[in-house]
Structure formats: structure tokens, C-alpha cells
Design a protein around this motif. Structure first.
Motif, PDB file in Angstrom:
ATOM      1  N   VAL A 164       0.845  -1.195   0.000  1.00 48.38           N
ATOM      2  CA  VAL A 164       0.000   0.000   0.000  1.00 48.38           C
ATOM      3  C   VAL A 164       0.888   1.254   0.000  1.00 48.38           C
ATOM      4  O   VAL A 164       0.644   2.199  -0.751  1.00 48.38           O
ATOM      5  CB  VAL A 164      -0.955  -0.004   1.216  1.00 48.38           C
ATOM      6  CG1 VAL A 164      -1.735   1.307   1.299  1.00 48.38           C
ATOM      7  CG2 VAL A 164      -1.904  -1.191   1.144  1.00 48.38           C
ATOM      8  N   ALA A 165       1.927   1.230   0.814  1.00 50.24           N
ATOM      9  CA  ALA A 165       2.836   2.377   0.895  1.00 50.24           C
ATOM     10  C   ALA A 165       3.480   2.644  -0.458  1.00 50.24           C
ATOM     11  O   ALA A 165       3.571   3.799  -0.894  1.00 50.24           O
ATOM     12  CB  ALA A 165       3.902   2.128   1.962  1.00 50.24           C
ATOM     13  N   LYS A 166       3.923   1.597  -1.124  1.00 46.60           N
ATOM     14  CA  LYS A 166       4.547   1.777  -2.443  1.00 46.60           C
ATOM     15  C   LYS A 166       3.540   2.287  -3.469  1.00 46.60           C
ATOM     16  O   LYS A 166       3.842   3.187  -4.240  1.00 46.60           O
ATOM     17  CB  LYS A 166       5.151   0.455  -2.925  1.00 46.60           C
ATOM     18  CG  LYS A 166       6.476   0.134  -2.290  1.00 46.60           C
ATOM     19  CD  LYS A 166       7.089  -1.098  -2.903  1.00 46.60           C
ATOM     20  CE  LYS A 166       8.437  -1.383  -2.245  1.00 46.60           C
ATOM     21  NZ  LYS A 166       9.090  -2.540  -2.841  1.00 46.60           N
ATOM     22  N   ARG A 167       2.342   1.701  -3.487  1.00 47.40           N
ATOM     23  CA  ARG A 167       1.337   2.083  -4.484  1.00 47.40           C
ATOM     24  C   ARG A 167       0.950   3.558  -4.353  1.00 47.40           C
ATOM     25  O   ARG A 167       0.780   4.258  -5.343  1.00 47.40           O
ATOM     26  CB  ARG A 167       0.096   1.208  -4.341  1.00 47.40           C
ATOM     27  CG  ARG A 167      -0.940   1.527  -5.416  1.00 47.40           C
ATOM     28  CD  ARG A 167      -2.155   0.624  -5.470  1.00 47.40           C
ATOM     29  NE  ARG A 167      -2.055  -0.583  -4.706  1.00 47.40           N
ATOM     30  CZ  ARG A 167      -3.029  -1.058  -3.934  1.00 47.40           C
ATOM     31  NH1 ARG A 167      -4.174  -0.419  -3.841  1.00 47.40           N
ATOM     32  NH2 ARG A 167      -2.882  -2.173  -3.261  1.00 47.40           N
ATOM     33  N   PHE A 168       0.810   4.035  -3.116  1.00 46.05           N
ATOM     34  CA  PHE A 168       0.365   5.410  -2.905  1.00 46.05           C
ATOM     35  C   PHE A 168       1.510   6.386  -2.623  1.00 46.05           C
ATOM     36  O   PHE A 168       1.276   7.549  -2.323  1.00 46.05           O
ATOM     37  CB  PHE A 168      -0.676   5.457  -1.780  1.00 46.05           C
ATOM     38  CG  PHE A 168      -1.956   4.761  -2.148  1.00 46.05           C
ATOM     39  CD1 PHE A 168      -2.886   5.388  -2.966  1.00 46.05           C
ATOM     40  CD2 PHE A 168      -2.210   3.477  -1.709  1.00 46.05           C
ATOM     41  CE1 PHE A 168      -4.055   4.744  -3.318  1.00 46.05           C
ATOM     42  CE2 PHE A 168      -3.375   2.825  -2.061  1.00 46.05           C
ATOM     43  CZ  PHE A 168      -4.308   3.450  -2.875  1.00 46.05           C
ATOM     44  N   ASN A 169       2.742   5.854  -2.693  1.00 41.13           N
ATOM     45  CA  ASN A 169       3.937   6.690  -2.496  1.00 41.13           C
ATOM     46  C   ASN A 169       3.895   7.444  -1.159  1.00 41.13           C
ATOM     47  O   ASN A 169       4.061   8.656  -1.093  1.00 41.13           O
ATOM     48  CB  ASN A 169       4.124   7.662  -3.665  1.00 41.13           C
ATOM     49  CG  ASN A 169       5.523   8.249  -3.672  1.00 41.13           C
ATOM     50  OD1 ASN A 169       6.467   7.618  -3.217  1.00 41.13           O
ATOM     51  ND2 ASN A 169       5.651   9.462  -4.186  1.00 41.13           N
ATOM     52  N   VAL A 170       3.639   6.669  -0.094  1.00 38.26           N
ATOM     53  CA  VAL A 170       3.631   7.231   1.257  1.00 38.26           C
ATOM     54  C   VAL A 170       4.530   6.363   2.139  1.00 38.26           C
ATOM     55  O   VAL A 170       4.887   5.247   1.779  1.00 38.26           O
ATOM     56  CB  VAL A 170       2.205   7.280   1.863  1.00 38.26           C
ATOM     57  CG1 VAL A 170       1.313   8.215   1.062  1.00 38.26           C
ATOM     58  CG2 VAL A 170       1.578   5.898   1.959  1.00 38.26           C
ATOM     59  N   ALA A 171       4.849   6.871   3.295  1.00 37.54           N
ATOM     60  CA  ALA A 171       5.653   6.106   4.245  1.00 37.54           C
ATOM     61  C   ALA A 171       4.803   4.986   4.846  1.00 37.54           C
ATOM     62  O   ALA A 171       3.583   5.122   4.982  1.00 37.54           O
ATOM     63  CB  ALA A 171       6.167   7.014   5.359  1.00 37.54           C
ATOM     64  N   ARG A 172       5.446   3.894   5.203  1.00 31.52           N
ATOM     65  CA  ARG A 172       4.724   2.795   5.850  1.00 31.52           C
ATOM     66  C   ARG A 172       4.065   3.267   7.132  1.00 31.52           C
ATOM     67  O   ARG A 172       2.986   2.803   7.500  1.00 31.52           O
ATOM     68  CB  ARG A 172       5.662   1.621   6.146  1.00 31.52           C
ATOM     69  CG  ARG A 172       5.859   0.714   4.962  1.00 31.52           C
ATOM     70  CD  ARG A 172       6.663  -0.484   5.343  1.00 31.52           C
ATOM     71  NE  ARG A 172       7.946  -0.037   5.900  1.00 31.52           N
ATOM     72  CZ  ARG A 172       8.783  -0.798   6.557  1.00 31.52           C
ATOM     73  NH1 ARG A 172       8.510  -2.056   6.774  1.00 31.52           N
ATOM     74  NH2 ARG A 172       9.923  -0.318   7.016  1.00 31.52           N
ATOM     75  N   SER A 173       4.726   4.205   7.830  1.00 31.65           N
ATOM     76  CA  SER A 173       4.142   4.717   9.073  1.00 31.65           C
ATOM     77  C   SER A 173       2.778   5.361   8.822  1.00 31.65           C
ATOM     78  O   SER A 173       1.873   5.271   9.658  1.00 31.65           O
ATOM     79  CB  SER A 173       5.092   5.710   9.751  1.00 31.65           C
ATOM     80  OG  SER A 173       5.344   6.808   8.888  1.00 31.65           O
ATOM     81  N   THR A 174       2.601   5.994   7.660  1.00 25.95           N
ATOM     82  CA  THR A 174       1.308   6.580   7.300  1.00 25.95           C
ATOM     83  C   THR A 174       0.262   5.485   7.150  1.00 25.95           C
ATOM     84  O   THR A 174      -0.869   5.616   7.642  1.00 25.95           O
ATOM     85  CB  THR A 174       1.427   7.385   5.986  1.00 25.95           C
ATOM     86  OG1 THR A 174       2.381   8.427   6.175  1.00 25.95           O
ATOM     87  CG2 THR A 174       0.093   7.974   5.564  1.00 25.95           C
TER      88      THR A 174
END
Length: 191
Positions: A164-174
Motif C-alpha cells: 500500500v505504501a509503495k502504491r500510494f507513495n507514502v511512508a509505511r508509518s502513514t
């Protein structure tokens, strides 16, 4: 023979270090190291590390002002201790500090504390300004750049947080934060 080693720093590539270099060479710096980076920490300042490595016992590191070397008292003291351990003095040309003298060491410590105090005051004024702007409705914060609904939907569908983090280009913490928020919302709704 002892050598004076100059160190100059400007905060960005758009700034010019010429004035600092001129002062350093007028004050006897034979070798000058220049960083174009923020002074908030030692990270990303390779020329400072190189200047300290280059210095030998009896040499002096010459800077124009303390804020060119560090922006916090702990960082300033860490650099000073590293220099002291090597037997290298610190000379600050514009503030008339020379750590080879007891008066110079006293001034160095006092000015370092004042510099940190000024940084703290600046942060407090900024936070006060933001709070006032919020109260007056002029400050809405940073615009949202994360599609929270899409992330929550992907989590609910069972996608792994890393994917999910990679797909949406966000940090895993998000992703984990949104997952936790969703779980709390679900718990609040459940009878």
C-alpha cells in the motif's frame, strides 16, 4: 608548523561564500573547506568532517561566526570536544573567540548558549504566529496530499502495508497510522 584551517558554510547553493572566504584568508587560513548545506546538524556537511580530519595537533580551525559551525549548543560542544581531543584550537574571527585562551573558551560557551536560545525563540515565535493565524482562520495547514480513503480501502481489502505504501507513495508509518485509526473507528462503531 601549526596551520590555520578555514571553514565556511552557506545554507544553500544560491548563497555566496566569498565574503566568508575573504575573511578567513585575511585571518591567515591557508586551506579553506566550504559546505553548502544547512547548519542544523553535522549530517550532510562533508567538508566540515574533512576539515576536522585534516587538522593536526597545534593547528587552529578558523570560522567567521559560530553559527557557521553549528546551530545548537550540543552540536557546538561536540565539535569543540572533537577539536580539543585532537589538540586543535578554534578561532571565530567576527566574535573574537580563540579557544587557546581561557577568556576565549568562556566566550565560546556563552555565545553558543545565546545562539541556541535565539533559535528556540525563533521557533516559539513561529509557533505563536501559526496559532494566531489558525485562530483568525488564515491558516489551514499543509494541503492534504494523501488519499486517505483509497489507502483505507486498500487496507480493508487485505493489501499488505508495504504494498500500500509503495502504491500510494507514502511512508509505511502513514499506512500503519491509518490502519490503527480505522481499527479505532471500527471499535467505536461496534456495539
Amino acid at each position: 608548523m601549526p596551520m590555520k584551517i578555514g571553514y565556511a558554510r552557506v545554507s544553500s547553493t544560491g548563497q555566496n561564500e566569498t565574503a566568508q572566504v575573504d575573511i578567513l584568508t585575511r585571518n591567515g587560513a591557508e586551506q579553506v573547506f566550504i559546505d553548502k548545506a544547512s547548519g542544523t546538524s553535522r549530517d550532510g556537511r562533508p567538508k566540515l568532517a574533512e576539515a576536522i580530519r585534516y587538522a593536526r595537533k597545534g593547528d587552529a580551525l578558523v570560522i567567521t561566526r559560530l553559527d557557521r559551525l553549528a546551530r545548537s549548543v550540543p552540536d557546538l560542544h561536540a565539535i569543540a570536544q572533537e577539536l580539543q581531543a585532537k589538540g586543535v584550537d578554534l578561532i571565530v574571527t567576527e566574535q573574537k573567540i580563540d579557544t587557546s585562551t581561557s577568556m576565549g573558551r568562556l566566550m565560546f560557551n556563552m555565545l553558543g548558549a545565546i545562539a541556541e536560545f535565539e533559535t528556540d525563540l525563533r521557533k516559539e515565535r513561529q509557533l505563536d504566529g501559526i496559532a494566531k493565524a489558525k485562530d483568525e482562520g488564515r491558516y489551514k495547514g499543509r494541503p492534504v496530499t494523501v488519499d486517505g480513503d483509497a489507502i483505507r480501502a486498500a487496507i480493508a481489502a487485505g493489501d499488505k502495508p508495504m504494498a500500500v505504501a509503495k502504491r500510494f507513495n507514502v511512508a509505511r508509518s502513514t499506512v500503519y497510522r491509518m490502519k490503527a485509526e480505522a481499527m479505532l473507528d471500527d471499535a467505536a462503531i461496534a456495539p
